[in-house]
Design a protein around this motif. Structure first.
Motif: not given
Length: 183
Positions: A6-19, A56-63
């Protein structure tokens, strides 16, 4: 392509990622994760500036997630980073997410000018990123931990030379919940 990773990307954590991050940590590490010695150093603090990442996976979910924290060795001693927790969604294990997060975190810490990273973890796993117990003999974690799992990576040669004592938090304090909501 069938069978492709599966493909994924690495990004800076955002406040919206906390939960999503907290739910992932609960799934990957279980309810006892909050009782670890490393957690004592993180409690009430914010990660080191620019050193909190999610995969994040291709759908933007935190994995996946990894964060680094500012610590000091002993009273007024050497500054370093404490890595952790590193976690990957159990459904995504063995897909290269954890390795990619580690390489990214180490690279960014080096780019930002930090001298060393410490962690408590599985030595065979972290050895491939350059971590070992060679520089942690005179260092200690607060509270119980397995000494053979206390590892270090110098990003700058000699950064931990002469370092001794118990790790202490020294990073930015977390805003109280009431103030954070108002800010």
């Amino acid at each position: 392509m069938p069978g492709a990773a599966p493909s994924f990307i690495i990004t800076a954590e955002a406040c919206s990622d906390i939960a999503a991050r907290e739910a992932l940590l609960d799934r990957a590490m279980g309810p006892k994760r909050r009782k670890k010695s490393s957690e004592k150093l993180r409690r009430g603090r914010r990660p080191s500036e620019g050193l909190a990442f999610v995969a994040r996976d291709a759908d933007g979910h935190v994995i996946g997630t990894v964060r680094l924290w500012d610590v000091r060795v002993g009273e007024g001693g050497t500054r370093a980073l404490l890595l952790g927790p590193l976690a990957v969604d159990p459904a995504m294990k063995n897909g290269g997410v954890g390795s990619a997060l580690m390489r990214h975190a180490v690279s960014e810490a080096r780019r930002l000018g930090h001298g060393a990273i410490l962690l408590v973890g599985d030595a065979p796993y972290y050895a491939r990123f350059g971590f070992s117990a060679e520089k942690t003999g005179a260092l200690a974690m607060p509270g119980p931990y397995e000494r053979h799992r206390f590892l270090a990576l110098e990003l700058v040669d000699g950064a931990l030379d002469g370092a001794q004592g118990i790790l202490r938090s020294c990073g930015r304090r977390q805003k109280p919940a009431r103030l954070a909501l108002a800010a």
